[in-house]
Design a protein around this motif. Structure first.
Motif, PDB file in Angstrom:
ATOM      1  N   GLY A  41      -5.133  -0.881  -1.980  1.00  0.00           N
ATOM      2  CA  GLY A  41      -4.838  -2.230  -1.526  1.00  0.00           C
ATOM      3  C   GLY A  41      -5.303  -3.333  -2.463  1.00  0.00           C
ATOM      4  O   GLY A  41      -5.231  -4.502  -2.100  1.00  0.00           O
ATOM      5  N   PHE A  97      -4.140   3.268  -4.874  1.00  0.00           N
ATOM      6  CA  PHE A  97      -3.482   2.958  -3.598  1.00  0.00           C
ATOM      7  C   PHE A  97      -4.452   2.403  -2.556  1.00  0.00           C
ATOM      8  O   PHE A  97      -4.280   2.617  -1.367  1.00  0.00           O
ATOM      9  CB  PHE A  97      -2.766   4.203  -3.040  1.00  0.00           C
ATOM     10  N   ASP A 155      -4.449  -1.765 -10.338  1.00  0.00           N
ATOM     11  CA  ASP A 155      -5.592  -2.211  -9.552  1.00  0.00           C
ATOM     12  C   ASP A 155      -6.404  -3.201 -10.372  1.00  0.00           C
ATOM     13  O   ASP A 155      -6.626  -2.984 -11.568  1.00  0.00           O
ATOM     14  CB  ASP A 155      -6.493  -1.032  -9.185  1.00  0.00           C
ATOM     15  N   VAL A 171       0.819  -1.202   0.000  1.00  0.00           N
ATOM     16  CA  VAL A 171       0.000   0.000   0.000  1.00  0.00           C
ATOM     17  C   VAL A 171       0.862   1.266   0.000  1.00  0.00           C
ATOM     18  O   VAL A 171       0.496   2.278  -0.593  1.00  0.00           O
ATOM     19  CB  VAL A 171      -0.974   0.004   1.196  1.00  0.00           C
TER      20      VAL A 171
END
Length: 123
Positions: free
Chosen positions: A87, A85, A105, A49
């Motif tokens: 996770g 960002f 992502d 992260v």
């Protein structure tokens, strides 16, 4: 946790991995897709992260803590990022001619990690 709107779609074939950038992220990342040779993959993992791209953006979008989308360069590095960002990003380290790392992502992090790991192992 899956995002409401997918940022990228990952296609895994026999010899290549294609990351298709979707929707408005094409404008933010200034790219429609990234194609890598699966033989160039050296490591596949969940992106940390606190991981951040190299500081030279060329071209792309960066808003600290909000989004990194596009190509980033650093000393001996050329990376493609499309992440908020949150996770749910996969990190793919590469030893190839075009990129040294992808951080994107994905909707199904575990599914993509498992598929890429199996593909990298030649299963």
């Amino acid at each position: 946790m899956a995002s409401e709107v997918a940022m990228v779609e990952v296609e895994i074939n026999d010899d290549t991995v294609t990351v298709n950038v979707l929707g408005g992220h094409r404008l933010l990342a200034l790219r429609q897709q990234v194609v890598i040779d699966r033989a160039a993959i050296t490591e596949i993992a969940t992106a940390e992260v606190d991981l951040r791209p190299p500081w030279v953006r060329a071209p792309g979008t960066f808003i600290p803590g909000v989004i990194a989308a596009g190509v980033y360069r650093g000393k001996g590095r050329k990376e493609f990022w499309d992440t908020t960002f949150g996770g749910s990003a996969v990190r793919i380290d590469l030893d190839g001619p075009d990129f040294t790392r992808l951080v994107v992502d994905v909707d199904d992090l575990d599914g993509v990690l498992n598929a890429l790991s199996a593909q990298a192992a030649g299963i």
